[in-house]
Design a protein around this motif. Structure first.
Motif, PDB file in Angstrom:
ATOM      1  N   VAL A  86      14.328  -7.825-142.913  1.00 50.45           N
ATOM      2  CA  VAL A  86      15.263  -8.195-143.979  1.00 50.45           C
ATOM      3  C   VAL A  86      14.525  -8.337-145.304  1.00 50.45           C
ATOM      4  O   VAL A  86      14.992  -7.860-146.351  1.00 50.45           O
ATOM      5  CB  VAL A  86      16.009  -9.504-143.613  1.00 50.45           C
ATOM      6  N   LEU A  87      13.359  -8.978-145.264  1.00 48.68           N
ATOM      7  CA  LEU A  87      12.588  -9.139-146.492  1.00 48.68           C
ATOM      8  C   LEU A  87      12.139  -7.788-147.049  1.00 48.68           C
ATOM      9  O   LEU A  87      12.144  -7.573-148.273  1.00 48.68           O
ATOM     10  CB  LEU A  87      11.387 -10.041-146.255  1.00 48.68           C
ATOM     11  N   LYS A  88      11.772  -6.867-146.169  1.00 53.94           N
ATOM     12  CA  LYS A  88      11.390  -5.526-146.626  1.00 53.94           C
ATOM     13  C   LYS A  88      12.571  -4.821-147.273  1.00 53.94           C
ATOM     14  O   LYS A  88      12.420  -4.144-148.306  1.00 53.94           O
ATOM     15  CB  LYS A  88      10.868  -4.685-145.454  1.00 53.94           C
ATOM     16  N   GLU A  89      13.741  -4.967-146.701  1.00 52.29           N
ATOM     17  CA  GLU A  89      14.938  -4.334-147.279  1.00 52.29           C
ATOM     18  C   GLU A  89      15.248  -4.926-148.639  1.00 52.29           C
ATOM     19  O   GLU A  89      15.610  -4.206-149.569  1.00 52.29           O
ATOM     20  CB  GLU A  89      16.125  -4.485-146.336  1.00 52.29           C
ATOM     21  N   ILE A  90      15.096  -6.240-148.769  1.00 54.00           N
ATOM     22  CA  ILE A  90      15.333  -6.881-150.069  1.00 54.00           C
ATOM     23  C   ILE A  90      14.320  -6.371-151.085  1.00 54.00           C
ATOM     24  O   ILE A  90      14.665  -6.035-152.225  1.00 54.00           O
ATOM     25  CB  ILE A  90      15.266  -8.417-149.937  1.00 54.00           C
ATOM     26  N   ARG A  91      13.059  -6.276-150.677  1.00 57.52           N
ATOM     27  CA  ARG A  91      12.021  -5.766-151.564  1.00 57.52           C
ATOM     28  C   ARG A  91      12.337  -4.338-152.000  1.00 57.52           C
ATOM     29  O   ARG A  91      12.253  -4.008-153.189  1.00 57.52           O
ATOM     30  CB  ARG A  91      10.672  -5.805-150.863  1.00 57.52           C
ATOM     31  N   ASP A  92      12.711  -3.500-151.022  1.00 63.84           N
ATOM     32  CA  ASP A  92      13.025  -2.105-151.355  1.00 63.84           C
ATOM     33  C   ASP A  92      14.208  -2.024-152.314  1.00 63.84           C
ATOM     34  O   ASP A  92      14.228  -1.211-153.242  1.00 63.84           O
ATOM     35  CB  ASP A  92      13.318  -1.313-150.077  1.00 63.84           C
ATOM     36  N   ALA A  93      15.197  -2.887-152.105  1.00 64.70           N
ATOM     37  CA  ALA A  93      16.365  -2.884-152.990  1.00 64.70           C
ATOM     38  C   ALA A  93      15.972  -3.317-154.401  1.00 64.70           C
ATOM     39  O   ALA A  93      16.428  -2.732-155.400  1.00 64.70           O
ATOM     40  CB  ALA A  93      17.452  -3.807-152.441  1.00 64.70           C
TER      41      ALA A  93
ATOM     42  N   VAL B 189      12.960  -3.044-155.748  1.00 65.33           N
ATOM     43  CA  VAL B 189      12.152  -1.981-156.334  1.00 65.33           C
ATOM     44  C   VAL B 189      13.055  -0.851-156.822  1.00 65.33           C
ATOM     45  O   VAL B 189      12.896  -0.330-157.924  1.00 65.33           O
ATOM     46  CB  VAL B 189      11.107  -1.463-155.311  1.00 65.33           C
ATOM     47  N   ALA B 190      14.029  -0.495-156.019  1.00 63.68           N
ATOM     48  CA  ALA B 190      14.945   0.574-156.395  1.00 63.68           C
ATOM     49  C   ALA B 190      15.757   0.172-157.623  1.00 63.68           C
ATOM     50  O   ALA B 190      16.015   0.989-158.504  1.00 63.68           O
ATOM     51  CB  ALA B 190      15.877   0.905-155.230  1.00 63.68           C
ATOM     52  N   GLN B 191      16.162  -1.086-157.695  1.00 63.80           N
ATOM     53  CA  GLN B 191      16.945  -1.569-158.829  1.00 63.80           C
ATOM     54  C   GLN B 191      16.100  -1.554-160.100  1.00 63.80           C
ATOM     55  O   GLN B 191      16.584  -1.153-161.159  1.00 63.80           O
ATOM     56  CB  GLN B 191      17.439  -2.999-158.557  1.00 63.80           C
ATOM     57  N   SER B 192      14.844  -1.976-159.999  1.00 64.38           N
ATOM     58  CA  SER B 192      14.018  -2.021-161.207  1.00 64.38           C
ATOM     59  C   SER B 192      13.671  -0.608-161.690  1.00 64.38           C
ATOM     60  O   SER B 192      13.529  -0.384-162.876  1.00 64.38           O
ATOM     61  CB  SER B 192      12.737  -2.815-160.942  1.00 64.38           C
ATOM     62  N   ARG B 193      13.561   0.339-160.802  1.00 67.34           N
ATOM     63  CA  ARG B 193      13.271   1.711-161.209  1.00 67.34           C
ATOM     64  C   ARG B 193      14.499   2.383-161.826  1.00 67.34           C
ATOM     65  O   ARG B 193      14.381   3.119-162.788  1.00 67.34           O
ATOM     66  CB  ARG B 193      12.838   2.537-160.010  1.00 67.34           C
ATOM     67  N   GLY B 194      15.629   2.136-161.229  1.00 65.63           N
ATOM     68  CA  GLY B 194      16.810   2.867-161.678  1.00 65.63           C
ATOM     69  C   GLY B 194      17.627   2.121-162.703  1.00 65.63           C
ATOM     70  O   GLY B 194      18.476   2.702-163.354  1.00 65.63           O
ATOM     71  N   GLY B 195      17.390   0.837-162.859  1.00 63.78           N
ATOM     72  CA  GLY B 195      18.180   0.083-163.824  1.00 63.78           C
ATOM     73  C   GLY B 195      19.639   0.073-163.456  1.00 63.78           C
ATOM     74  O   GLY B 195      20.496   0.361-164.270  1.00 63.78           O
ATOM     75  N   GLY B 196      19.936  -0.227-162.231  1.00 63.77           N
ATOM     76  CA  GLY B 196      21.272  -0.082-161.680  1.00 63.77           C
ATOM     77  C   GLY B 196      22.270  -1.099-162.129  1.00 63.77           C
ATOM     78  O   GLY B 196      22.898  -1.732-161.320  1.00 63.77           O
TER      79      GLY B 196
ATOM     80  N   PRO C  30      20.674   3.929-158.589  1.00 62.41           N
ATOM     81  CA  PRO C  30      21.720   4.863-159.008  1.00 62.41           C
ATOM     82  C   PRO C  30      22.012   5.880-157.913  1.00 62.41           C
ATOM     83  O   PRO C  30      21.110   6.409-157.287  1.00 62.41           O
ATOM     84  CB  PRO C  30      21.113   5.553-160.233  1.00 62.41           C
ATOM     85  N   GLY C  31      23.260   6.062-157.652  1.00 65.01           N
ATOM     86  CA  GLY C  31      23.699   7.020-156.651  1.00 65.01           C
ATOM     87  C   GLY C  31      23.757   6.424-155.269  1.00 65.01           C
ATOM     88  O   GLY C  31      24.169   7.086-154.331  1.00 65.01           O
ATOM     89  N   ALA C  32      23.327   5.190-155.121  1.00 70.80           N
ATOM     90  CA  ALA C  32      23.359   4.565-153.802  1.00 70.80           C
ATOM     91  C   ALA C  32      24.511   3.581-153.773  1.00 70.80           C
ATOM     92  O   ALA C  32      24.616   2.730-154.625  1.00 70.80           O
ATOM     93  CB  ALA C  32      22.049   3.850-153.519  1.00 70.80           C
ATOM     94  N   GLY C  33      25.342   3.717-152.814  1.00 68.78           N
ATOM     95  CA  GLY C  33      26.467   2.816-152.687  1.00 68.78           C
ATOM     96  C   GLY C  33      26.309   1.946-151.456  1.00 68.78           C
ATOM     97  O   GLY C  33      25.345   2.083-150.716  1.00 68.78           O
ATOM     98  N   PRO C  34      27.247   1.044-151.244  1.00 70.11           N
ATOM     99  CA  PRO C  34      27.179   0.208-150.052  1.00 70.11           C
ATOM    100  C   PRO C  34      27.192   1.063-148.808  1.00 70.11           C
ATOM    101  O   PRO C  34      27.949   2.024-148.722  1.00 70.11           O
ATOM    102  CB  PRO C  34      28.404  -0.679-150.138  1.00 70.11           C
ATOM    103  N   GLY C  35      26.317   0.729-147.879  1.00 70.87           N
ATOM    104  CA  GLY C  35      26.263   1.448-146.624  1.00 70.87           C
ATOM    105  C   GLY C  35      25.355   2.638-146.640  1.00 70.87           C
ATOM    106  O   GLY C  35      25.247   3.380-145.676  1.00 70.87           O
ATOM    107  N   SER C  36      24.713   2.933-147.771  1.00 71.89           N
ATOM    108  CA  SER C  36      23.806   4.066-147.810  1.00 71.89           C
ATOM    109  C   SER C  36      22.387   3.553-147.986  1.00 71.89           C
ATOM    110  O   SER C  36      22.119   2.753-148.849  1.00 71.89           O
ATOM    111  CB  SER C  36      24.158   5.022-148.945  1.00 71.89           C
TER     112      SER C  36
END
Length: 175
Positions: free
Chosen positions: A137-144, A146-153, A160-166
């Motif tokens: 769970v912590l890894k998933e939070i970290r990945d999310a 990281v993805a948010q800071s890169r994409g500025g979502g 960007p381009g990732a929705g719930p469940g993907s």
């Protein structure tokens, strides 16, 4: 200065005597002495009469003559007598003592320790599973993050381009 040395030695001796293993050893010696009397009584009261059914009641009476006539003449023993009955009695006493200690103390204790080790291993296994799931769970939070800071979502918590469940960041990011 001499009194300090005496106090140090006396304190050290007191500490030595009060250690748990010294007290346990003393208790074991006392119990062992009492247990030896019980085993000797069993050998003399049960084993010797059973052996006596085939010969003499006292195992100490069994002997063989190694050299010359084994007899007592005028208070002097002649010949060389091997007292194998005494040895047989001591061996029987040892075997009975070892059997009682093994079957009444060692075997139950080893079974108890094996069950305890199995319980501890099972507890450790479930703890590792819980730790692994928390780690995932912590890894998933970290990945999310990281993805948010890169994409500025835009505050959605997803790249960007990732929705719930993907993707792996869908768990635990719905707020």
């Amino acid at each position: 200065m001499v009194t300090e040395k005496k106090v140090g030695v006396l304190e050290g001796f007191k500490t030595f005597l009060m250690r748990g293993n010294v007290i346990d050893l003393a208790v074991a010696v006392v119990i062992g002495a009492a247990f030896t009397q019980v085993v000797n009584s069993v050998v003399k009261g049960v084993i010797n009469p059973l052996v006596g059914a085939f010969g003499t009641k006292n195992l100490d009476a069994y002997s063989s003559c190694l050299k010359g006539p084994c007899q007592v003449v005028n208070g002097q023993a002649e010949g060389i007598r091997i007292l194998w009955g005494s040895v047989l009695g001591a061996i029987l006493t040892f075997v009975i003592t070892a059997a009682v200690v093994y079957f009444l103390i060692v075997l139950p204790m080893s079974r108890y320790l094996a069950r305890k080790a199995a319980r501890d291993a099972a507890k450790e296994g479930t703890k590792e599973v819980v730790e692994l799931s928390e780690l995932e769970v912590l890894k998933e939070i970290r990945d999310a993050l990281v993805a948010q800071s890169r994409g500025g979502g835009a505050g959605t918590g997803f790249a960007p381009g990732a929705g719930p469940g993907s993707g792996p960041s869908s768990a635990g990011s719905s707020s």
